[in-house]
Enzyme design. Sequence first.
Site, mmCIF file in Angstrom:
data_model
loop_
_atom_site.group_PDB
_atom_site.id
_atom_site.type_symbol
_atom_site.label_atom_id
_atom_site.label_comp_id
_atom_site.label_asym_id
_atom_site.label_seq_id
_atom_site.Cartn_x
_atom_site.Cartn_y
_atom_site.Cartn_z
ATOM 1 N N HIS A 60 35.280 26.238 51.558
ATOM 2 C CA HIS A 60 35.843 25.470 52.677
ATOM 3 C C HIS A 60 34.700 25.299 53.669
ATOM 4 C CE1 HIS A 60 38.413 23.950 55.759
ATOM 5 N NE2 HIS A 60 38.715 25.091 56.343
ATOM 6 N N ASP A 100 37.995 32.735 56.715
ATOM 7 C CA ASP A 100 37.108 31.922 57.557
ATOM 8 C C ASP A 100 36.743 32.590 58.901
ATOM 9 O OD1 ASP A 100 36.807 29.598 55.784
ATOM 10 O OD2 ASP A 100 38.964 29.418 56.055
HETATM 11 P P1 NAD Z 1 41.681 36.003 51.152
HETATM 12 O O1 NAD Z 1 42.243 36.328 52.479
HETATM 13 O O2 NAD Z 1 42.601 35.891 50.003
HETATM 14 O O3 NAD Z 1 40.573 37.061 50.698
HETATM 15 C C1 NAD Z 1 39.997 37.939 51.532
HETATM 16 C C2 NAD Z 1 38.980 38.806 50.777
HETATM 17 O O4 NAD Z 1 37.918 39.045 51.691
HETATM 18 C C3 NAD Z 1 39.544 40.144 50.378
HETATM 19 O O5 NAD Z 1 38.947 40.567 49.180
HETATM 20 C C4 NAD Z 1 39.092 41.035 51.521
HETATM 21 O O6 NAD Z 1 38.906 42.378 51.114
HETATM 22 C C5 NAD Z 1 37.747 40.415 51.876
HETATM 23 N N1 NAD Z 1 37.356 40.648 53.266
HETATM 24 C C6 NAD Z 1 38.136 40.489 54.372
HETATM 25 N N2 NAD Z 1 37.432 40.795 55.483
HETATM 26 C C7 NAD Z 1 36.192 41.131 55.036
HETATM 27 C C8 NAD Z 1 35.015 41.555 55.689
HETATM 28 N N3 NAD Z 1 34.955 41.673 57.022
HETATM 29 N N4 NAD Z 1 33.916 41.807 54.912
HETATM 30 C C9 NAD Z 1 33.942 41.675 53.577
HETATM 31 N N5 NAD Z 1 35.051 41.304 52.900
HETATM 32 C C10 NAD Z 1 36.146 41.037 53.629
HETATM 33 O O7 NAD Z 1 40.785 34.687 51.352
HETATM 34 P P2 NAD Z 1 40.932 33.288 50.565
HETATM 35 O O8 NAD Z 1 42.256 32.678 50.897
HETATM 36 O O9 NAD Z 1 40.552 33.494 49.145
HETATM 37 O O10 NAD Z 1 39.844 32.415 51.344
HETATM 38 C C11 NAD Z 1 38.469 32.513 51.057
HETATM 39 C C12 NAD Z 1 37.827 31.154 51.316
HETATM 40 O O11 NAD Z 1 38.358 30.208 50.415
HETATM 41 C C13 NAD Z 1 38.069 30.602 52.704
HETATM 42 O O12 NAD Z 1 36.921 29.904 53.108
HETATM 43 C C14 NAD Z 1 39.223 29.638 52.495
HETATM 44 O O13 NAD Z 1 39.274 28.601 53.452
HETATM 45 C C15 NAD Z 1 38.876 29.096 51.131
HETATM 46 N N6 NAD Z 1 39.965 28.515 50.354
HETATM 47 C C16 NAD Z 1 41.124 29.209 50.161
HETATM 48 C C17 NAD Z 1 42.120 28.667 49.365
HETATM 49 C C18 NAD Z 1 43.375 29.430 49.062
HETATM 50 O O14 NAD Z 1 44.181 28.931 48.310
HETATM 51 N N7 NAD Z 1 43.612 30.635 49.565
HETATM 52 C C19 NAD Z 1 41.948 27.399 48.777
HETATM 53 C C20 NAD Z 1 40.734 26.720 48.957
HETATM 54 C C21 NAD Z 1 39.765 27.302 49.749
#
Ligand code: NAD
Length: 344
Positions: free
Chosen positions: A108, A83
Site C-alpha cells: 500500500h 501502516d
Molecule cells: P496486519 O495488521 O494483518 O499485520 C500486522 C503484522 O505486523 C503482524 O505480524 C504484527 O506482529 C506485525 N507488527 C505489528 N506492529 C509491529 C511492529 N511495531 N514491528 C514489527 N512488526 C509489527 O497488517 P496487514 O493488514 O497485512 O497490512 C500490511 C500492509 O498491507 C499494509 O500496508 C496494508 O495497507 C497492506 N494491505 C493490506 C491488505 C489486507 O487485506 N489486510 C490488502 C492490501 C494491502
Amino acid sequence: MAKVYYEKDGDLKNLAGKTVAIIGYGSQGHAHALNLRDSGVKVIVGLPASSASRAKAQKEKLEVVEPAEAARRGDLIVVLIPDPVQAEVYKYAIAPHLGAGKTLVFAHGFNIHFKFIVPPPSVDVIMIAPKSPGHRMRELFKEGIGVPALLAVEQDASGKAVETALAYARGVGSLKAGVIRTTFKEETETDLFGEQTVLCGGVSALIARAFETLVAAGYQPEIAYFECLHELKLIVDLIYQGGIKYMRYSVSDTAEYGDYTRGPVVIDAHVEATMKKILADIQSGAFAKEWMEENRQGRKRFLEMRAGAADHPIEKVGTELRNMMPWIQTSKEEATAAQAQARR
Ligand code: NAD
Ligand code: MG
C-alpha cells in the site's frame, strides 16, 4: 486502457539468488511469505521477539529473525506491518541497512506517497498491492489461482525495478490473474477515497441511517436489519458478478424503478460535493496527517468511536439474528475473532 501484465511478463529468475525479507506476518505478510516460498523464492521473516506472529511463521518452518536482521539480510525488504507503525519500524530497523542493490516493497502506498518514509535515492521502491485480504490470497494460491494486484514503481535506481516487481508478482501468484500498472499516488489516494466514501464509511453510514429511519418510524428492528443490512450481500454479489446492470436485471421491475427514481435523491448533489471535499482532504495529505496524529496520541478518539459504533442497536439485533443463521458464519474461529475485535 490500463497496462496489464500476465504470467509471460514475469520471470522468477529475477529473484534467483536473492533473499526476500518479509517484515510482519499478519494478513498480507503470511500470504506473501508462503506464496513466495512455494514459488521457490528464499524467504525470511522479520518480527520482534515479542510478536505473537512468530509462532505462526515458525510453524510453517520459515526462518524468523528480528526486523533489523531481516532488513540487513534481505535483498528485497517487504514492509507488511500496519501502516501507522511503518515509519517507526523503518527508522530503527530498515533504514540503517539500505543501500544500492536493495529493493523496498510495499503493499500500500500510504507511507511513501505521504512521505512518512523517505528512502535514499540508491534503492528501488516498488509496490505489489494484492486486491484481496491475505487469507483469501493464500487459499486461492493453493488452488492454483491468483488474485489480481496493482504494480507501481516509485524509485528505479537499478533500472530493473519493473522486472523485480513482476518477478515478485509472479511469486505471489498475482500474474495468473493479471497485474495492473499504477502509481503510488493513484493507489494511495483511490484506496483511501474508496474505503471512506463507499466500501467502509459510505456503506456503514447508509445502512445505519436507513435502519434508524425505519426503527424511529415504529418498524421492528429485526425487519429493518433484514431489509437494510442482510440483503445487501445478495445485491452486492450480483453487482460483483455482472455489474450494476446485472443486479438491475435480476431484481423486480418495482425495485429497479425505485432505484432509478429514488437512488439519486438519497445520493444527491450534496453528497457529490461532500465526496469532492473528502477527496481534496486525501490529496492534500490532511487526512493522512490527522490519522498519523491520532496514532501518535494513543488512538483514544479512534477507540472511543470503535466502542460507540459497536454499541449501536443494529449490532445487538444483528448478533441475535445471525445466531438463527449459523451457516453465514464461516468458521467458529473467525466468528470468535470478529467478536474479540468488536470488544477490543
Ligand atoms: P496486519 O495488521 O494483518 O499485520 C500486522 C503484522 O505486523 C503482524 O505480524 C504484527 O506482529 C506485525 N507488527 C505489528 N506492529 C509491529 C511492529 N511495531 N514491528 C514489527 N512488526 C509489527 O497488517 P496487514 O493488514 O497485512 O497490512 C500490511 C500492509 O498491507 C499494509 O500496508 C496494508 O495497507 C497492506 N494491505 C493490506 C491488505 C489486507 O487485506 N489486510 C490488502 C492490501 C494491502
Ligand atoms: Mg483498499
